[in-house]
Design an enzyme around this catalytic site. Structure first.
Site, PDB file in Angstrom:
ATOM      1  N   ASP A 294      37.252   4.218  18.043  1.00  0.00           N
ATOM      2  CA  ASP A 294      36.633   3.015  17.913  1.00  0.00           C
ATOM      3  C   ASP A 294      36.978   1.832  18.599  1.00  0.00           C
ATOM      4  O   ASP A 294      38.180   1.950  19.523  1.00  0.00           O
ATOM      5  CB  ASP A 294      36.920   2.626  16.551  1.00  0.00           C
ATOM      6  CG  ASP A 294      36.168   3.213  15.339  1.00  0.00           C
ATOM      7  OD1 ASP A 294      35.774   4.248  15.584  1.00  0.00           O
ATOM      8  OD2 ASP A 294      36.295   2.998  14.186  1.00  0.00           O
ATOM      9  N   HIS A 438      41.443   5.138  18.230  1.00  0.00           N
ATOM     10  CA  HIS A 438      41.092   4.243  18.807  1.00  0.00           C
ATOM     11  C   HIS A 438      41.146   4.274  20.313  1.00  0.00           C
ATOM     12  O   HIS A 438      42.321   4.439  20.841  1.00  0.00           O
ATOM     13  CB  HIS A 438      41.706   2.943  18.477  1.00  0.00           C
ATOM     14  CG  HIS A 438      41.533   2.326  17.002  1.00  0.00           C
ATOM     15  ND1 HIS A 438      41.981   3.117  15.937  1.00  0.00           N
ATOM     16  CD2 HIS A 438      40.366   1.630  16.563  1.00  0.00           C
ATOM     17  CE1 HIS A 438      41.689   2.631  14.828  1.00  0.00           C
ATOM     18  NE2 HIS A 438      40.493   1.681  15.326  1.00  0.00           N
TER      19      HIS A 438
HETATM   20 NI    NI Z   1      37.519  -1.047  14.604  1.00  0.00          NI
END
Ligand code: NI
Length: 486
Positions: A294, A438
């Site tokens: 992400d 991430h």
């Molecule tokens: Ni996010």
């Protein structure tokens, strides 16, 4: 008498010509202040959506937003790389983007301000839920000056209004120090500038202090002075931005900072190949799992792509619209390598706090921008912080979109440790699981080679979310949220 009148008119015209004043109600939350108008708009929106039951096709949806992409105000990001911080303490949801480049003093000042705000607002959010959102713009003006502007809001559920945040930084490259306008201009010039700001914005002189010009930014075509919402004018006026252009400087005999535009604009030199579906490997006796990343793309994305390629693994990337502008080549590479690209909104706002219109903008702007660069129309969304409600799902349904959240949260943003991320994944890995990571954190990318090798050793095939649905014989339904695919 008549002469005087003409003179005044001429003077007003002159001032207006050199000034450009903008009152921004930049974040959609400001609209909530005017409850009645908001409600009216909402109910008419709802009425119109229920009236026409026919759903717009994906082509129609995309086309209407593609046309508007060029009008979008993009943040200018000329200094350094974007760093992003995402925080979820349970109460405080925060997303902060700030630049870090080659000047340590400037970096330190920016980071100090960011850290201080995280500390203050984490404390402020101890008893009530809140959202903190900060984004940045930066300008390398010439061999002397770099200006950085951080803007955002803090919205606490116990406050009547969200609080606006603004902070600017200007760095003198040759002198290697942070500067204010007082370091550049004489007292007399400062007075002239102050008077212009006071008069053009009708400010009450009784409330003027020496911080009036504190939030200034050198832009390539003007000097921008920001007045924070509620500081010198009523809250309802929003943030006030005054731009003083070159003519204004000439007219007032003030030395202008000549802009020497350094080529910092991101060049798109990657081309999107036609998307081809890969032949899935033989899954007999195998388990499947989806790694997802992400908040990118980021400067670490290319290294991650190399690791994935080397290990013959596919992944899914939930990208942010405002990161795509900074890393378009990385986005195209993700697609060309056969990974899946999905939508993580434009700037990571908590969707549940936005109006229907606001939610649609967040989703469609990003979707159109992804399409523009890759020719892929992605219908899969991950809501920031996993935060959805009935309204968010309804808007997604109208846009033919669905949500894919996660079943394993690595908390990599919190631990920032490759070993911890590796353990979090391996401990909970299951057939059909969707893992949240991430690709904006170096430590996360550091862990992935080991993660993939271990998962493959344990008989997993790493697939995209799209493949996961296909393998499990499921079709995602619009407006629905999926946490795993079994
Ligand atoms: Ni996010």
């Amino acid at each position: 008498m008549k002469k005087k009148f003409v003179l005044i008119i001429a003077l007003i015209a002159l001032v207006c010509g050199f000034l450009y004043i903008k009152k921004t109600n930049s974040n959609q939350k400001v609209a909530a202040e005017n409850e009645i108008t908001e409600k009216e708009t909402n109910s008419s929106e709802e009425a119109s959506t229920t009236e026409k039951d026919e759903q717009l096709s994906n082509d129609e949806l995309l086309n209407s937003f593609l046309k508007r992409l060029d009008e979008l105000e993009k943040n200018t990001q000329e200094y350094g790389e974007n760093k992003a911080i995402t925080i979820n303490t349970g109460n405080l949801l925060a997303h902060i983007v700030y630049p870090e480049g080659k000047y340590a003093i400037l970096n330190d000042e920016i980071k100090k301000w960011v850290d201080k705000n995280i500390e203050v607002y984490t404390k402020e959010s101890e008893i009530s839920s809140a959202e903190l959102s900060i984004d940045s713009s930066s300008y390398i003006i010439n061999d002397d000056y770099i200006s950085v502007k951080l803007t955002g809001f803090y919205d606490n559920s116990s406050y009547t209004h969200p609080e606006d945040l603004i902070k600017t930084f200007t760095y003198d490259i040759k002198k290697n120090k942070m500067i204010s306008l007082k370091d550049i201009y004489t007292e007399e010039t400062i007075k002239t500038l102050e008077n212009t700001i006071i008069e053009s914005n009708n400010l009450d002189r009784n409330f003027i202090d020496d911080k009036l010009l504190a939030n200034f930014v050198f832009k390539h075509d003007s000097l921008e002075v920001n007045l924070k919402r509620g500081m010198y004018t009523p809250m309802s006026d929003g943030n006030i931005v005054t731009l003083l252009n070159k003519e204004y400087f000439t007219k007032n005999n003030i030395k202008y900072f000549e802009s020497k535009k350094v080529e910092t604009e991101t060049v798109i030199n990657n081309t999107a190949k036609e998307k081809k579906k890969r032949e899935l490997p033989d899954l007999e006796g195998k388990k499947v799992i989806a790694l997802t990343f992400d908040d990118g793309p980021s400067k670490h994305t290319n290294r991650l792509l190399d690791i994935l390629k080397k290990n013959n693994a596919k992944a899914t990337f939930f990208v942010l619209g405002n990161q795509i502008n900074k890393y378009p080549n990385e986005l195209i590479q993700i697609a060309n390598d056969g990974h899946q690209i999905c939508n993580h909104t434009w700037d990571h706002k908590q969707l549940t706090k936005l109006s229907e219109k606001g939610i649609e903008e967040e989703l469609m702007k990003t979707r159109a921008q992804i399409f523009k660069l890759t020719n892929i129309d992605t219908l899969t969304v991950r809501a920031p912080y996993g935060s959805v409600n009935k309204r968010v799902k309804k808007v997604a349904k109208n846009l033919n979109m669905h949500f894919v959240h996660w079943s394993i949260d690595t908390l990599d943003w919190k631990t920032r440790n490759a070993d911890a991320t590796y353990k979090a994944i391996i401990k909970d890995a299951k057939d059909g699981a969707i893992i949240l990571c991430h690709d904006i954190h170096k430590e996360t990318v550091d862990s992935i080679d080991r993660v993939i090798k271990k998962l493959q050793e344990e008989n997993y095939v790493l697939v995209t979310v799209e493949e996961l649905f296909e393998i499990k014989n499921k079709t995602p339904e619009t407006g629905k949220v999926y946490f795993n695919v079994k």
